[in-house]
Design a protein around this motif. Structure first.
Motif, mmCIF file in Angstrom:
data_model
loop_
_atom_site.group_PDB
_atom_site.id
_atom_site.type_symbol
_atom_site.label_atom_id
_atom_site.label_comp_id
_atom_site.label_asym_id
_atom_site.label_seq_id
_atom_site.Cartn_x
_atom_site.Cartn_y
_atom_site.Cartn_z
ATOM 1 N N THR A 21 28.393 54.712 -10.118
ATOM 2 C CA THR A 21 28.562 55.109 -11.520
ATOM 3 C C THR A 21 27.330 55.860 -12.019
ATOM 4 O OG1 THR A 21 29.976 53.186 -11.852
ATOM 5 C CG2 THR A 21 29.146 54.267 -13.827
ATOM 6 N N LEU A 22 26.155 55.445 -11.561
ATOM 7 C CA LEU A 22 24.936 56.200 -11.886
ATOM 8 C C LEU A 22 25.041 57.633 -11.372
ATOM 9 C CD1 LEU A 22 22.038 53.692 -11.060
ATOM 10 C CD2 LEU A 22 22.721 54.506 -13.320
ATOM 11 N N THR A 23 25.558 57.788 -10.155
ATOM 12 C CA THR A 23 25.726 59.118 -9.571
ATOM 13 C C THR A 23 26.684 59.954 -10.409
ATOM 14 O OG1 THR A 23 25.305 58.244 -7.348
ATOM 15 C CG2 THR A 23 26.446 60.379 -7.500
ATOM 16 N N TYR A 24 27.803 59.364 -10.811
ATOM 17 C CA TYR A 24 28.772 60.069 -11.656
ATOM 18 C C TYR A 24 28.124 60.503 -12.966
ATOM 19 C CZ TYR A 24 33.343 59.475 -9.370
ATOM 20 O OH TYR A 24 34.422 59.572 -8.533
ATOM 21 N N TYR A 25 27.433 59.613 -13.625
ATOM 22 C CA TYR A 25 26.860 59.928 -14.935
ATOM 23 C C TYR A 25 25.867 61.077 -14.832
ATOM 24 C CZ TYR A 25 24.622 59.402 -19.468
ATOM 25 O OH TYR A 25 24.119 59.655 -20.720
ATOM 26 N N ARG A 26 25.018 61.017 -13.825
ATOM 27 C CA ARG A 26 24.050 62.094 -13.637
ATOM 28 C C ARG A 26 24.758 63.417 -13.332
ATOM 29 N NH1 ARG A 26 21.613 59.967 -9.802
ATOM 30 N NH2 ARG A 26 19.894 59.051 -10.967
ATOM 31 N N ALA A 27 25.750 63.359 -12.449
ATOM 32 C CA ALA A 27 26.403 64.588 -11.992
ATOM 33 C C ALA A 27 27.224 65.267 -13.091
ATOM 34 C CB ALA A 27 27.281 64.296 -10.777
#
Length: 246
Positions: A21-27
């Motif tokens: 989810t961190l990856t999604y938010y950043r991306a």
């Protein structure tokens, strides 16, 4: 309500696991910022599940209960003003029907956008690498086959390795050198067996890739193509962003 000159609000069903989810938010923020320039960022609402509960339902085979859990999250996203819903997890797309039925918001489906991206890259035989529920359950098989791509499932030993990496390490925020090396070796062996591409059908697996591997056309990271589809849907009508993931 989103005004015509504003990006649509992305509703993320996350926490499955929190590192992805961190990856999604950043991306998604990077994608919107690149498209609009300046200090622009994405309009996002996140409902983050307790992954221990999700994992318990998966391992018990209680997919009805898992569907109810995500359906409740989708209703929360709708109430919070989301304009669309995305499940930030491959495995939990097994219950995408429950999410669709829970609210009137469109679901940006990771399976469909990934299968289309795989076709567009000219991959003929794609190894589907994810949890046993995703890979062995054939979650991607129909969508890939419908586009002329042959899905290849890992053997039993390789599947146990993938599950160990995902559940014991990546879902807990650990990215070890051992896991990265083992995953690279697995993909090399699959290439030797005539597989010409790999679908990273788990939202954490991209954490194991080197920068060079991330840009390889033979590696389809479901997070990358899903995020591109979300950014496109959010900005549609405002920018010239492509409709189809590359």
């Amino acid at each position: 309500m989103t005004h015509a000159d504003e990006p649509a609000v992305i509703g993320l069903l996350g926490g499955m696991s929190w590192p992805s989810t961190l990856t999604y938010y950043r991306a998604v923020n990077e994608g919107v910022g690149k498209a609009l320039g300046g200090s622009h960022s994405a309009r996002v609402v996140i409902w983050s599940q307790d992954y221990a509960e999700v994992e318990r339902l998966q391992l018990a085979g209680d997919w009805e209960g898992a569907g109810e859990l995500l359906a409740a999250g989708a209703r929360r996203l709708a109430a919070a003003g989301a304009d669309m819903v995305a499940i930030a997890c491959n495995t939990m797309h097994r219950v995408s029907g429950a999410v669709r039925a829970a609210c009137d918001l469109p679901l940006i489906d990771i399976v469909e956008v990934t299968a289309e991206a795989t076709r567009r890259r000219g991959i003929a035989r794609a190894a589907v690498l994810g949890t046993r529920f995703t890979s062995q359950g054939g979650l991607f098989d129909g969508a890939l086959a419908a586009r002329g791509v042959e899905p290849v499932r890992p053997g039993a030993g390789d599947q146990r390795l993938i599950d160990r990496i995902i559940y014991d390490e990546l879902c807990r925020g650990t990215v070890s050198d051992w896991a990265a090396a083992a995953f690279t070796d697995l993909r090399e062996r699959l290439r030797g067996d005539g597989v010409d591409g790999a679908v990273l059908a788990c939202t954490e697996l991209g954490l194991l890739l080197t920068p060079a591997e991330r840009v390889s056309p033979a590696v389809v990271d479901t997070v990358d193509v899903h995020v591109e589809a979300l950014v496109t849907a959010s900005l549609r009508g405002r920018t010239g962003a492509p409709v189809h993931p590359s």
